[in-house]
Design a protein around this motif. Structure first.
Motif, PDB file in Angstrom:
ATOM      1  N   ASP A 165      -7.651  20.498  -2.419  1.00  0.00           N
ATOM      2  CA  ASP A 165      -7.551  21.823  -1.797  1.00  0.00           C
ATOM      3  C   ASP A 165      -6.085  22.189  -1.520  1.00  0.00           C
ATOM      4  O   ASP A 165      -5.641  23.319  -1.758  1.00  0.00           O
ATOM      5  CB  ASP A 165      -8.369  21.832  -0.498  1.00  0.00           C
ATOM      6  N   ALA A 166      -5.338  21.199  -1.015  1.00  0.00           N
ATOM      7  CA  ALA A 166      -3.919  21.461  -0.715  1.00  0.00           C
ATOM      8  C   ALA A 166      -3.132  21.767  -1.991  1.00  0.00           C
ATOM      9  O   ALA A 166      -2.256  22.645  -1.993  1.00  0.00           O
ATOM     10  CB  ALA A 166      -3.310  20.260   0.002  1.00  0.00           C
ATOM     11  N   THR A 167      -3.474  21.073  -3.079  1.00  0.00           N
ATOM     12  CA  THR A 167      -2.728  21.264  -4.330  1.00  0.00           C
ATOM     13  C   THR A 167      -3.079  22.604  -4.985  1.00  0.00           C
ATOM     14  O   THR A 167      -2.184  23.400  -5.316  1.00  0.00           O
ATOM     15  CB  THR A 167      -3.017  20.104  -5.310  1.00  0.00           C
ATOM     16  N   VAL A 168      -4.379  22.882  -5.132  1.00  0.00           N
ATOM     17  CA  VAL A 168      -4.749  24.174  -5.740  1.00  0.00           C
ATOM     18  C   VAL A 168      -4.383  25.322  -4.796  1.00  0.00           C
ATOM     19  O   VAL A 168      -4.005  26.414  -5.239  1.00  0.00           O
ATOM     20  CB  VAL A 168      -6.247  24.222  -6.148  1.00  0.00           C
ATOM     21  N   GLY A 169      -4.454  25.040  -3.476  1.00  0.00           N
ATOM     22  CA  GLY A 169      -4.069  26.069  -2.490  1.00  0.00           C
ATOM     23  C   GLY A 169      -2.596  26.418  -2.597  1.00  0.00           C
ATOM     24  O   GLY A 169      -2.207  27.583  -2.489  1.00  0.00           O
ATOM     25  N   THR A 170      -1.780  25.413  -2.837  1.00  0.00           N
ATOM     26  CA  THR A 170      -0.344  25.675  -3.012  1.00  0.00           C
ATOM     27  C   THR A 170      -0.115  26.527  -4.254  1.00  0.00           C
ATOM     28  O   THR A 170       0.669  27.490  -4.237  1.00  0.00           O
ATOM     29  CB  THR A 170       0.418  24.328  -3.120  1.00  0.00           C
ATOM     30  N   SER A 171      -0.838  26.195  -5.320  1.00  0.00           N
ATOM     31  CA  SER A 171      -0.731  26.983  -6.552  1.00  0.00           C
ATOM     32  C   SER A 171      -1.117  28.444  -6.296  1.00  0.00           C
ATOM     33  O   SER A 171      -0.430  29.378  -6.738  1.00  0.00           O
ATOM     34  CB  SER A 171      -1.650  26.357  -7.607  1.00  0.00           C
ATOM     35  N   ALA A 172      -2.206  28.630  -5.542  1.00  0.00           N
ATOM     36  CA  ALA A 172      -2.685  30.000  -5.248  1.00  0.00           C
ATOM     37  C   ALA A 172      -1.676  30.754  -4.371  1.00  0.00           C
ATOM     38  O   ALA A 172      -1.414  31.942  -4.588  1.00  0.00           O
ATOM     39  CB  ALA A 172      -4.050  29.933  -4.558  1.00  0.00           C
ATOM     40  N   MET A 173      -1.098  30.042  -3.398  1.00  0.00           N
ATOM     41  CA  MET A 173      -0.132  30.701  -2.511  1.00  0.00           C
ATOM     42  C   MET A 173       1.128  31.106  -3.273  1.00  0.00           C
ATOM     43  O   MET A 173       1.704  32.162  -3.021  1.00  0.00           O
ATOM     44  CB  MET A 173       0.254  29.766  -1.366  1.00  0.00           C
ATOM     45  N   ILE A 174       1.559  30.250  -4.188  1.00  0.00           N
ATOM     46  CA  ILE A 174       2.744  30.601  -4.980  1.00  0.00           C
ATOM     47  C   ILE A 174       2.457  31.871  -5.793  1.00  0.00           C
ATOM     48  O   ILE A 174       3.291  32.758  -5.906  1.00  0.00           O
ATOM     49  CB  ILE A 174       3.140  29.429  -5.917  1.00  0.00           C
ATOM     50  N   ALA A 175       1.227  31.945  -6.328  1.00  0.00           N
ATOM     51  CA  ALA A 175       0.892  33.096  -7.179  1.00  0.00           C
ATOM     52  C   ALA A 175       0.694  34.379  -6.378  1.00  0.00           C
ATOM     53  O   ALA A 175       1.156  35.448  -6.784  1.00  0.00           O
ATOM     54  CB  ALA A 175      -0.367  32.794  -7.988  1.00  0.00           C
ATOM     55  N   GLU A 176      -0.003  34.288  -5.227  1.00  0.00           N
ATOM     56  CA  GLU A 176      -0.434  35.532  -4.566  1.00  0.00           C
ATOM     57  C   GLU A 176      -0.168  35.598  -3.068  1.00  0.00           C
ATOM     58  O   GLU A 176      -0.594  36.544  -2.415  1.00  0.00           O
ATOM     59  CB  GLU A 176      -1.937  35.755  -4.823  1.00  0.00           C
ATOM     60  N   GLY A 177       0.473  34.590  -2.492  1.00  0.00           N
ATOM     61  CA  GLY A 177       0.799  34.666  -1.061  1.00  0.00           C
ATOM     62  C   GLY A 177      -0.335  34.186  -0.175  1.00  0.00           C
ATOM     63  O   GLY A 177      -0.740  33.032  -0.268  1.00  0.00           O
ATOM     64  N   ILE A 178      -0.877  35.074   0.659  1.00  0.00           N
ATOM     65  CA  ILE A 178      -1.838  34.635   1.678  1.00  0.00           C
ATOM     66  C   ILE A 178      -3.254  34.628   1.112  1.00  0.00           C
ATOM     67  O   ILE A 178      -3.845  35.681   0.843  1.00  0.00           O
ATOM     68  CB  ILE A 178      -1.723  35.506   2.928  1.00  0.00           C
ATOM     69  N   VAL A 179      -3.786  33.425   0.928  1.00  0.00           N
ATOM     70  CA  VAL A 179      -5.090  33.235   0.276  1.00  0.00           C
ATOM     71  C   VAL A 179      -5.925  32.274   1.104  1.00  0.00           C
ATOM     72  O   VAL A 179      -5.402  31.534   1.939  1.00  0.00           O
ATOM     73  CB  VAL A 179      -4.908  32.631  -1.130  1.00  0.00           C
ATOM     74  N   MET A 180      -7.235  32.281   0.840  1.00  0.00           N
ATOM     75  CA  MET A 180      -8.097  31.240   1.409  1.00  0.00           C
ATOM     76  C   MET A 180      -9.025  30.713   0.331  1.00  0.00           C
ATOM     77  O   MET A 180      -9.369  31.432  -0.611  1.00  0.00           O
ATOM     78  CB  MET A 180      -8.930  31.775   2.583  1.00  0.00           C
ATOM     79  N   THR A 181      -9.445  29.474   0.519  1.00  0.00           N
ATOM     80  CA  THR A 181     -10.390  28.865  -0.418  1.00  0.00           C
ATOM     81  C   THR A 181     -11.760  29.496  -0.220  1.00  0.00           C
ATOM     82  O   THR A 181     -12.307  29.459   0.884  1.00  0.00           O
ATOM     83  CB  THR A 181     -10.538  27.350  -0.125  1.00  0.00           C
ATOM     84  N   ALA A 182     -12.334  30.049  -1.277  1.00  0.00           N
ATOM     85  CA  ALA A 182     -13.701  30.567  -1.205  1.00  0.00           C
ATOM     86  C   ALA A 182     -14.676  29.553  -1.778  1.00  0.00           C
ATOM     87  O   ALA A 182     -15.803  29.421  -1.308  1.00  0.00           O
ATOM     88  CB  ALA A 182     -13.813  31.887  -1.956  1.00  0.00           C
ATOM     89  N   ASN A 183     -14.244  28.841  -2.806  1.00  0.00           N
ATOM     90  CA  ASN A 183     -15.136  27.861  -3.438  1.00  0.00           C
ATOM     91  C   ASN A 183     -14.319  26.701  -3.976  1.00  0.00           C
ATOM     92  O   ASN A 183     -13.270  26.895  -4.587  1.00  0.00           O
ATOM     93  CB  ASN A 183     -15.915  28.528  -4.577  1.00  0.00           C
ATOM     94  N   LEU A 184     -14.836  25.494  -3.733  1.00  0.00           N
ATOM     95  CA  LEU A 184     -14.204  24.284  -4.273  1.00  0.00           C
ATOM     96  C   LEU A 184     -15.325  23.411  -4.807  1.00  0.00           C
ATOM     97  O   LEU A 184     -16.203  22.993  -4.052  1.00  0.00           O
ATOM     98  CB  LEU A 184     -13.448  23.564  -3.146  1.00  0.00           C
ATOM     99  N   ASN A 185     -15.311  23.197  -6.115  1.00  0.00           N
ATOM    100  CA  ASN A 185     -16.390  22.455  -6.771  1.00  0.00           C
ATOM    101  C   ASN A 185     -15.811  21.170  -7.336  1.00  0.00           C
ATOM    102  O   ASN A 185     -14.943  21.217  -8.208  1.00  0.00           O
ATOM    103  CB  ASN A 185     -16.951  23.346  -7.893  1.00  0.00           C
ATOM    104  N   ILE A 186     -16.297  20.026  -6.838  1.00  0.00           N
ATOM    105  CA  ILE A 186     -15.659  18.751  -7.195  1.00  0.00           C
ATOM    106  C   ILE A 186     -16.657  17.796  -7.831  1.00  0.00           C
ATOM    107  O   ILE A 186     -17.745  17.588  -7.307  1.00  0.00           O
ATOM    108  CB  ILE A 186     -15.054  18.077  -5.934  1.00  0.00           C
ATOM    109  N   ASN A 187     -16.266  17.205  -8.958  1.00  0.00           N
ATOM    110  CA  ASN A 187     -17.030  16.106  -9.539  1.00  0.00           C
ATOM    111  C   ASN A 187     -16.239  14.812  -9.364  1.00  0.00           C
ATOM    112  O   ASN A 187     -15.131  14.679  -9.908  1.00  0.00           O
ATOM    113  CB  ASN A 187     -17.276  16.354 -11.035  1.00  0.00           C
ATOM    114  N   PHE A 188     -16.824  13.900  -8.581  1.00  0.00           N
ATOM    115  CA  PHE A 188     -16.182  12.589  -8.370  1.00  0.00           C
ATOM    116  C   PHE A 188     -16.681  11.663  -9.472  1.00  0.00           C
ATOM    117  O   PHE A 188     -17.843  11.265  -9.486  1.00  0.00           O
ATOM    118  CB  PHE A 188     -16.556  12.030  -6.990  1.00  0.00           C
ATOM    119  N   LYS A 189     -15.808  11.294 -10.401  1.00  0.00           N
ATOM    120  CA  LYS A 189     -16.259  10.558 -11.592  1.00  0.00           C
ATOM    121  C   LYS A 189     -16.037   9.052 -11.483  1.00  0.00           C
ATOM    122  O   LYS A 189     -16.790   8.262 -12.031  1.00  0.00           O
ATOM    123  CB  LYS A 189     -15.548  11.115 -12.833  1.00  0.00           C
TER     124      LYS A 189
END
Ligand code: DCC
Length: 238
Positions: free
Chosen positions: A160-184
């Motif tokens: 979340d922190a990593t993709v969130g940083t990517s989103a913030m760099i792109a668009e500024g103030i964002v929040m996570t709406a969905n996070l879908n994780i497969n633990f392999k």
């Protein structure tokens, strides 16, 4: 391009409480307290050899400007309580009714408040051309889930922190709406992993970012994830 990249990194800086950034919701000015000055993403004695090696490799890639090292601080958002209050009222008016503003003064980024080497040790790098954020992450002994393994919630947090940083760099103030994780595969506790995120597309206020977690030798794929971030709209009553 460099100019726009710098502007977006500037926005991330603002979100992290760096000094001297434009913050339209801020009502006060003045120097930040000292605690903002410590960049927690720089090498520490507690870092493992692998962590240090990868840090050095990415810093080498930063020399030609293709990658950028992202600093990281342990206090969040704003250094003054009225800034926090102004932000929450502007962007999260519904939540603001339930938030105890006194307690906010004690708020810290939880990934940055373990003793060195015991919790989350990480450093992120950004590539503007490829729209990628890579996080070099070592989960310490206090993040154990199953014996000898990293807790899934700790992995989710760092994704979340990593993709969130990517989103913030792109668009500024964002929040996570969905996070879908497969633990392999289980991530061994105290091992270093690479969290690779990729901004796939932006549609209006929606940002789609995918991610994987791999071993340092890239032979083991531990985790795959997709995420949706929404750029906050201060006109909406979220
Ligand atoms: C600080 C530095 C630290 C360092 C940086 C560290 C980064 C850490 C990042 C951590 C970030 C977090 O964990 S944030 C904490 C966890 N997340 C949250 O608490 C968010 C809670 N949810 C919300 O507040 C809200 O649902 C929002 C803000 C996400 C969206 O609300 P909204 O603004 O009203 O938007 P809304 O109209 O509903 O939706 C806009 C469009 O997105 C779609 N949409 C919305 N949600 C979803 C969804 N789950 N799945 C699919 N689609 C969705 C809608 O259909 C719509 O599509 P269309 O009709 O337009 O097509």
């Amino acid at each position: 391009m460099l100019r726009s990249c710098a502007a977006r990194l500037h926005a991330v800086g603002a979100l992290r409480g760096l000094r001297g950034c434009a913050r339209p919701w801020a009502r006060s000015s003045g120097p930040a307290p000292e605690f903002f000055h410590e960049d927690h993403s720089l090498p520490k004695p507690s870092w493992s050899k692998d962590m240090r090696l990868l840090f050095d490799q990415f810093m080498k890639k930063c020399e030609d400007g293709s990658w950028i090292h992202l600093p990281s601080y342990n206090y969040t958002l704003f250094q003054r309580s009225q800034d926090i209050s102004a932000f929450i009222h502007a962007y999260l008016p519904t939540a603001s009714k339930l938030i105890n503003e006194e307690k906010l003064l004690q708020a810290k980024i939880f990934t940055r408040n373990f003793e060195d080497g015991l919790g989350f040790e990480y450093v992120m790098f950004y590539n503007d051309v490829e729209k990628r954020v890579v996080c070099v992450f070592e989960g310490g002994p206090y993040l154990q889930g199953m014996p000898g393994c990293l807790h899934g919630g700790a992995i989710a947090t760092m994704i979340d922190a990593t993709v969130g940083t990517s989103a913030m760099i792109a668009e500024g103030i964002v929040m996570t709406a969905n996070l879908n994780i497969n633990f392999k595969r289980p991530v061994p506790l105290c091992s270093v992993v690479l969290i690779n995120s990729q901004l796939d597309k932006i549609e209006g206020r929606k940002l789609f970012i995918s991610c994987n977690v791999q071993s340092v030798d890239e032979k083991t794929l531990y985790t795959e994830a997709t995420s949706l971030f929404i750029k906050l709209d201060p006109e909406k009553q979220v």
